[in-house]
Design an enzyme around this catalytic site. Structure first.
Site, mmCIF file in Angstrom:
data_model
loop_
_atom_site.group_PDB
_atom_site.id
_atom_site.type_symbol
_atom_site.label_atom_id
_atom_site.label_comp_id
_atom_site.label_asym_id
_atom_site.label_seq_id
_atom_site.Cartn_x
_atom_site.Cartn_y
_atom_site.Cartn_z
ATOM 1 N N ASP A 149 -0.935 1.572 -5.583
ATOM 2 C CA ASP A 149 -0.418 2.350 -4.454
ATOM 3 C C ASP A 149 1.119 2.302 -4.391
ATOM 4 O OD1 ASP A 149 -0.725 3.916 -2.192
ATOM 5 O OD2 ASP A 149 -2.092 2.548 -1.180
ATOM 6 N N GLU A 182 0.727 7.544 -5.853
ATOM 7 C CA GLU A 182 2.012 7.629 -5.132
ATOM 8 C C GLU A 182 2.141 8.963 -4.403
ATOM 9 O OE1 GLU A 182 3.554 10.400 -6.773
ATOM 10 O OE2 GLU A 182 5.428 9.338 -6.421
ATOM 11 N N TRP A 183 0.980 9.583 -4.152
ATOM 12 C CA TRP A 183 0.851 10.681 -3.191
ATOM 13 C C TRP A 183 1.586 11.956 -3.585
ATOM 14 C CZ3 TRP A 183 3.620 6.518 -0.092
ATOM 15 C CH2 TRP A 183 2.799 5.400 0.043
ATOM 16 N N GLY A 184 2.011 12.040 -4.840
ATOM 17 C CA GLY A 184 2.704 13.254 -5.265
ATOM 18 C C GLY A 184 4.175 13.287 -4.867
ATOM 19 N N ASP A 185 4.705 12.166 -4.355
ATOM 20 C CA ASP A 185 6.095 12.166 -3.864
ATOM 21 C C ASP A 185 7.118 12.364 -4.974
ATOM 22 O OD1 ASP A 185 5.022 11.723 -1.434
ATOM 23 O OD2 ASP A 185 6.007 9.803 -1.056
ATOM 24 N N ASN A 186 6.844 11.826 -6.150
ATOM 25 C CA ASN A 186 7.817 11.895 -7.256
ATOM 26 C C ASN A 186 7.257 12.690 -8.430
ATOM 27 O OD1 ASN A 186 10.034 9.806 -6.346
ATOM 28 N ND2 ASN A 186 8.048 8.876 -5.891
ATOM 29 N N ASP A 204 -2.988 11.056 2.141
ATOM 30 C CA ASP A 204 -4.429 10.790 2.266
ATOM 31 C C ASP A 204 -5.231 11.975 2.800
ATOM 32 O OD1 ASP A 204 -3.542 8.391 1.443
ATOM 33 O OD2 ASP A 204 -4.246 7.258 3.174
HETATM 34 C C1 GLA Z 1 -2.691 4.516 1.003
HETATM 35 C C2 GLA Z 1 -3.564 5.235 -0.024
HETATM 36 C C3 GLA Z 1 -5.006 5.227 0.460
HETATM 37 C C4 GLA Z 1 -5.477 3.790 0.640
HETATM 38 C C5 GLA Z 1 -4.561 3.063 1.606
HETATM 39 C C6 GLA Z 1 -4.838 1.572 1.663
HETATM 40 O O1 GLA Z 1 -2.633 5.214 2.191
HETATM 41 O O2 GLA Z 1 -3.104 6.535 -0.223
HETATM 42 O O3 GLA Z 1 -5.831 5.905 -0.464
HETATM 43 O O4 GLA Z 1 -5.497 3.139 -0.605
HETATM 44 O O5 GLA Z 1 -3.181 3.205 1.236
HETATM 45 O O6 GLA Z 1 -4.012 0.894 2.549
#
Ligand code: GLA
Length: 402
Positions: A149, A182-186, A204
């Site tokens: 993460d 890393e959520w697509g940030d970089n 998320d």
């Molecule tokens: C982030 C991730 C989620 C999950 C939580 C756990 O938000 O994107 O998928 O793993 O952390 O804290």
């Protein structure tokens, strides 16, 4: 003398030069389950074992789901005196190894979670500065998958941080699937192929069709906002390296039809299929959706081409995915809440995918049409396809050249 002096240097150089992600993993999108969407940090030994049993008893393992992934919250709040990560003694009174052994004994693989920052998103010890030590610990326990993460990472370079953990995993010698979160940030799709096997493309997911829920600096996104935000990065995804549209919310509160659309789209987009519901109490309908072999086969197609939006006919969106052996998958999604009627003349709608160069020219070649959710043959592309599609539901098709 000279050789003795240089040998360690050569060894180090070759280790660095050849460090790479585990090869030959995730040649098709990974399939499994993750604890986060339903359980958050409320996880324990008994839950893991019951979920592993459910994989087997509900036919999920046989349908292709392999990885049971324990997300954030499995650790104690502090490392031990040797800086080793310790499983939370109350949640895992027998340690984590017996739990992993149990998962393996059911014919499944085990995934674990940590974070590139000093702390995880839920405030547990992160791996920053301990990457090699933690990777070795996971390998010794028999971990097969690491979700990594991106919380608490101020001043860290994303590509560099994921490379460090990739190299640490590689140095263990154990094949471990590396899931970049890393959520697509970089723009992880631009460097992720080298670093890992899949990368999250957004923040998320949340269990709704079309909502966004703000949390200050970021928002959770429903199924369609995620799809719409990342439909254009399809060229980065393929065998061994996937755009990850997040753990699924199938069975977590949307209608059965919306769940079908969600599942169909994750299959069309060649996303990893990571379930996020409580398998122990899942309804028959939910399991039927999640285990549909013909729908899963679209996701697992060996070409691994992410679908694109071909057209919309009013409220009906038509998504197309070229498959191996000249076949195609289509998902025709009713975006409205009312029933819609489809009248589709294949001859008048040539389908061409610029990315793969594939074309479906029904005026030249006839295709047999199969309705995947209803396991029914619908004739061929020689005649117009007419169908009624309920609100927020999907007609998913596979076309096979005659
Ligand atoms: C982030 C991730 C989620 C999950 C939580 C756990 O938000 O994107 O998928 O793993 O952390 O804290």
């Amino acid at each position: 003398m000279k050789t003795r002096f240089f040998a360690p240097l050569f060894a180090l150089l070759s280790l660095t030069a050849f460090a790479q992600k585990s090869p030959d993993l995730a040649l098709t999108p990974p399939m499994g389950w993750n604890s986060w969407n339903t359980f958050g940090t409320d996880i324990n030994e008994q839950l893991v074992m019951e979920i592993a049993d459910a994989f087997v008893n509900l036919g999920l393992r046989d349908a292709g789901y392999t990885y049971l992934v324990l997300d954030d919250g499995w650790m104690a709040k502090e490392r031990d005196e040797n800086n080793q990560l310790v499983p939370d003694p109350e949640k895992f009174p027998n340690g984590i190894k017996p739990v992993i052994d149990y998962v393996h004994a059911q014919g499944l693989k085990f995934g674990i979670y940590n974070c590139a920052g000093a702390t995880t998103c839920a405030g547990y010890p992160g791996s920053r500065g301990f990457e090699y030590q933690d990777a070795l610990q996971y390998a010794k326990w028999g971990v097969d998958f690491l979700k990594y993460d991106w919380c608490d990472t101020e001043n860290l370079n994303a590509k560099g941080a994921y490379q460090t953990m990739r190299d640490a995993l590689s140095a263990t010698g154990r094949p471990i699937l590396f899931s970049i979160c890393e959520w697509g940030d970089n723009d992880p799709w631009k460097w992720g192929e080298e670093m890992g096997h899949m990368w999250r493309v957004t923040g998320d997911i949340i269990n709704c069709w079309d909502c966004k829920v703000g949390h200050g600096t970021w928002s959770s996104l429903g199924v369609w906002p995620i799809i719409k935000l990342r439909k254009d990065i399809r060229k980065y995804s393929g065998p061994g390296h996937w755009n990850d549209f997040d753990m699924m919310e199938v069975g977590n509160g949307m209608s059965a039809a919306e769940d079908r659309v969600h599942f169909a789209m994750w299959c069309m987009l060649a996303s990893p299929l990571i379930m996020g519901n409580d398998l122990r109490s899942a309804s028959t309908e939910t399991i039927k959706t999640l285990t549909n072999p013909e729908v899963i086969a679209v996701n697992q197609d060996k070409l691994g081409i992410q679908a694109y939006c071909h057209s919309d006919e009013g409220d009906l969106e038509i998504w197309a995915k070229p498959l191996a052996d000249g076949e195609w998958a289509f998902a025709i999604v009713n975006m409205s809440t009312e029933e819609e009627t489809l009248n589709y003349d294949w001859n008048r709608h040539p389908v061409k995918d610029d990315l793969s160069g594939r074309a479906l020219e029904a005026y030249k070649k006839t295709y047999e049409i199969r309705d995947l959710f209803n396991s029914k043959n619908l004739g061929s592309t020689q005649k117009q396809l007419s169908a009624k599609i309920a609100g927020h539901d999907v007609l998913m098709l596979r076309l096979r050249p005659q």
